[in-house]
Design a protein around this motif. Structure first.
Motif, mmCIF file in Angstrom:
data_model
loop_
_atom_site.group_PDB
_atom_site.id
_atom_site.type_symbol
_atom_site.label_atom_id
_atom_site.label_comp_id
_atom_site.label_asym_id
_atom_site.label_seq_id
_atom_site.Cartn_x
_atom_site.Cartn_y
_atom_site.Cartn_z
ATOM 1 N N GLY A 1 0.980 -1.169 -0.062
ATOM 2 C CA GLY A 1 0.049 0.129 -0.114
ATOM 3 C C GLY A 1 0.728 1.335 -0.061
ATOM 4 N N GLY A 2 2.043 1.177 -0.588
ATOM 5 C CA GLY A 2 2.894 2.356 -0.591
ATOM 6 C C GLY A 2 3.711 2.587 0.516
ATOM 7 N N LYS A 3 3.644 1.726 1.826
ATOM 8 C CA LYS A 3 4.236 1.860 2.694
ATOM 9 C C LYS A 3 5.388 0.815 2.933
ATOM 10 C CE LYS A 3 3.680 2.143 7.782
ATOM 11 N NZ LYS A 3 2.491 1.809 8.748
ATOM 12 N N LYS A 4 6.650 1.157 3.450
ATOM 13 C CA LYS A 4 7.660 0.236 3.530
ATOM 14 C C LYS A 4 7.659 -0.416 5.096
ATOM 15 C CE LYS A 4 11.675 -1.676 2.603
ATOM 16 N NZ LYS A 4 12.673 -0.829 2.347
ATOM 17 N N PHE A 5 7.631 -1.638 5.010
ATOM 18 C CA PHE A 5 7.635 -2.565 6.283
ATOM 19 C C PHE A 5 8.723 -3.122 6.692
ATOM 20 C CE2 PHE A 5 2.948 -1.995 5.270
ATOM 21 C CZ PHE A 5 2.442 -1.895 6.705
ATOM 22 N N VAL A 6 9.087 -3.006 7.828
ATOM 23 C CA VAL A 6 10.508 -3.821 8.339
ATOM 24 C C VAL A 6 10.118 -4.497 9.515
ATOM 25 C CG1 VAL A 6 12.981 -3.611 9.255
ATOM 26 C CG2 VAL A 6 11.962 -1.943 7.705
ATOM 27 N N ILE A 7 10.239 -5.825 9.310
ATOM 28 C CA ILE A 7 9.577 -6.738 10.346
ATOM 29 C C ILE A 7 10.659 -7.588 10.947
ATOM 30 C CG2 ILE A 7 7.829 -8.755 10.758
ATOM 31 C CD1 ILE A 7 6.465 -6.334 9.860
ATOM 32 N N PRO A 8 11.023 -7.476 12.273
ATOM 33 C CA PRO A 8 12.168 -7.931 12.953
ATOM 34 C C PRO A 8 11.925 -9.339 13.603
ATOM 35 C CG PRO A 8 11.592 -6.348 14.367
ATOM 36 C CD PRO A 8 10.631 -6.252 13.060
ATOM 37 N N GLU A 9 12.715 -10.178 13.985
ATOM 38 C CA GLU A 9 12.261 -11.373 14.867
ATOM 39 C C GLU A 9 11.547 -12.358 14.000
ATOM 40 O OE1 GLU A 9 13.320 -11.496 17.965
ATOM 41 O OE2 GLU A 9 14.248 -9.764 17.274
ATOM 42 N N GLY A 10 12.392 -13.612 14.235
ATOM 43 C CA GLY A 10 11.803 -14.740 13.469
ATOM 44 C C GLY A 10 10.352 -15.007 13.611
ATOM 45 N N VAL A 11 9.891 -15.160 15.054
ATOM 46 C CA VAL A 11 8.438 -15.645 15.311
ATOM 47 C C VAL A 11 7.580 -14.640 14.660
ATOM 48 C CG1 VAL A 11 6.923 -15.926 17.184
ATOM 49 C CG2 VAL A 11 9.378 -16.560 17.382
ATOM 50 N N ALA A 12 7.811 -13.372 14.441
ATOM 51 C CA ALA A 12 6.782 -12.497 14.029
ATOM 52 C C ALA A 12 6.976 -12.654 12.332
ATOM 53 C CB ALA A 12 7.399 -11.002 14.346
ATOM 54 N N ILE A 13 8.037 -12.935 11.717
ATOM 55 C CA ILE A 13 8.055 -12.970 10.523
ATOM 56 C C ILE A 13 7.264 -14.458 10.049
ATOM 57 C CG2 ILE A 13 9.739 -13.610 8.307
ATOM 58 C CD1 ILE A 13 11.783 -12.044 10.019
ATOM 59 N N ALA A 14 7.582 -15.442 10.853
ATOM 60 C CA ALA A 14 7.005 -16.831 10.690
ATOM 61 C C ALA A 14 5.386 -16.645 10.745
ATOM 62 C CB ALA A 14 7.336 -17.767 11.410
ATOM 63 N N ASN A 15 4.862 -15.943 11.688
ATOM 64 C CA ASN A 15 3.603 -15.693 11.920
ATOM 65 C C ASN A 15 3.039 -14.944 10.626
ATOM 66 O OD1 ASN A 15 3.308 -16.870 14.134
ATOM 67 N ND2 ASN A 15 3.381 -15.120 15.434
ATOM 68 N N LEU A 16 3.456 -14.072 10.275
ATOM 69 C CA LEU A 16 3.092 -13.056 8.912
ATOM 70 C C LEU A 16 3.265 -13.910 7.887
ATOM 71 C CD1 LEU A 16 2.410 -10.468 7.780
ATOM 72 C CD2 LEU A 16 4.677 -9.895 7.629
ATOM 73 N N LEU A 17 4.257 -14.742 7.469
ATOM 74 C CA LEU A 17 4.313 -15.535 6.293
ATOM 75 C C LEU A 17 3.215 -16.601 6.372
ATOM 76 C CD1 LEU A 17 8.167 -15.626 5.795
ATOM 77 C CD2 LEU A 17 6.352 -13.848 4.922
ATOM 78 N N SER A 18 2.862 -17.313 7.722
ATOM 79 C CA SER A 18 1.887 -18.156 7.462
ATOM 80 C C SER A 18 0.637 -17.670 7.143
ATOM 81 C CB SER A 18 1.805 -18.567 9.138
ATOM 82 O OG SER A 18 3.127 -19.449 9.399
ATOM 83 N N LYS A 19 0.352 -16.546 7.581
ATOM 84 C CA LYS A 19 -1.044 -15.873 7.014
ATOM 85 C C LYS A 19 -0.935 -15.713 5.558
ATOM 86 C CE LYS A 19 -2.020 -13.751 11.647
ATOM 87 N NZ LYS A 19 -1.979 -12.462 12.340
ATOM 88 N N TRP A 20 0.067 -15.051 5.081
ATOM 89 C CA TRP A 20 0.236 -14.928 3.541
ATOM 90 C C TRP A 20 0.156 -16.344 2.914
ATOM 91 C CZ3 TRP A 20 5.248 -11.497 2.479
ATOM 92 C CH2 TRP A 20 5.045 -10.201 2.931
ATOM 93 N N ALA A 21 0.626 -17.285 3.177
ATOM 94 C CA ALA A 21 0.532 -18.654 2.857
ATOM 95 C C ALA A 21 -0.799 -19.482 2.975
ATOM 96 C CB ALA A 21 1.913 -19.511 3.269
ATOM 97 N N GLY A 22 -1.673 -18.842 3.882
ATOM 98 C CA GLY A 22 -2.798 -19.416 4.282
ATOM 99 C C GLY A 22 -2.875 -20.679 5.010
ATOM 100 N N LEU A 23 -1.749 -20.699 6.028
ATOM 101 C CA LEU A 23 -1.441 -21.918 6.760
ATOM 102 C C LEU A 23 -1.959 -21.581 8.259
ATOM 103 C CD1 LEU A 23 1.705 -22.974 5.428
ATOM 104 C CD2 LEU A 23 -0.292 -24.219 5.066
ATOM 105 N N THR A 24 -2.718 -20.404 8.479
ATOM 106 C CA THR A 24 -3.044 -20.268 9.952
ATOM 107 C C THR A 24 -4.606 -20.589 10.170
ATOM 108 O OG1 THR A 24 -1.479 -18.253 9.956
ATOM 109 C CG2 THR A 24 -3.313 -18.459 11.555
ATOM 110 N N PRO A 25 -4.708 -21.749 11.044
ATOM 111 C CA PRO A 25 -6.041 -21.999 11.045
ATOM 112 C C PRO A 25 -7.132 -21.043 11.715
ATOM 113 C CG PRO A 25 -4.552 -23.755 11.686
ATOM 114 C CD PRO A 25 -3.789 -22.610 11.720
#
Length: 227
Positions: free
Chosen positions: A82-106
């Motif tokens: 959306g025109g905004k730059k995001f910087v996501i630190p920490e592996g757990v937070a990244i994994a949670n976000l990518l799981s949502k992107w991948a459709g793997l969060t029940p």
């Protein structure tokens, strides 16, 4: 850019329907904490840059000196949405976000909690010093570590129970994280799972999961015998 994947298992999942660009995964020249993140990106269909900060070439020391990242550690995920730059630190937070992107969060909170518990427990398998030592420098220490890891893996097998994956009906971040930890340890001890038939069967299923199989086919030989 990516589109949210369809769910072949028929699960109800939470997913991020937005479109992202300029995705970069920042990490070190070891496998360690990034293998499962790369696999989640593959599963989500995300095009990304895998940016490596070396030790010998001074790239990582320079990044720390310049305080490039908030906590002076990696992994870090950056992207534009959306025109905004995001910087996501920490592996757990990244994994949670990518799981949502991948459709793997029940969508079911209890099933999601089981996945979270498995992810946290999977992270307990290794110690940070052995990640960097890579099972090379101290055989006695590595043997002692692996003995403890086997005990913990048996607990992971108990947590898995009769389910095919830690994500209940489909793989989740915990499956990918533990798979690559086992994959790395098996470079040092090939029969790591010999007394754990359920975990052996799980490992074989995860290896054949499309995103994992695809990543295994293209990954580099960076620290191949280590994390």
């Amino acid at each position: 850019m990516f589109c949210c994947p369809t769910d072949a298992q028929g699960m109800t999942v939470q997913s991020d329907a937005g479109v992202v660009s300029d995705v970069v995964l920042h990490y070190l020249p070891v496998r360690a904490k990034a293998e499962h993140l790369r696999t989640l990106l593959y599963h989500a269909g995300v095009t990304f840059e895998d940016k490596i900060y070396g030790f010998a070439d001074g790239a990582w020391p320079a990044a720390k000196e310049a305080h490039t990242f908030t906590f002076d550690r990696l992994p870090v995920l950056t992207f534009t949405k959306g025109g905004k730059k995001f910087v996501i630190p920490e592996g757990v937070a990244i994994a949670n976000l990518l799981s949502k992107w991948a459709g793997l969060t029940p969508a079911d909170a209890a099933e999601a909690a089981l996945g979270d518990a498995a992810y946290s427990a999977a992270g307990d398998v290794v110690k940070i010093d052995l990640i960097y030592n890579g099972f090379i420098k101290d055989k006695e220490a590595n043997d002692q570590f692996l003995a403890g890891a086997v005990t913990h893996l048996k607990h992971m097998q108990e947590l898995l129970g009769t389910r095919a994956f830690f994500g209940t009906r489909a793989p989740c971040a915990a499956d990918f994280l533990l798979f690559f930890m086992c994959d790395s340890m098996m470079a040092y001890r090939p029969k790591l799972l010999e007394d754990m038939p359920e975990l052996q069967a799980w490992f074989a299923k995860v290896r054949e999961f499309p995103a994992v199989a695809k990543y295994l086919g293209v990954r580099s030989d960076i620290a191949a015998a280590a994390f």
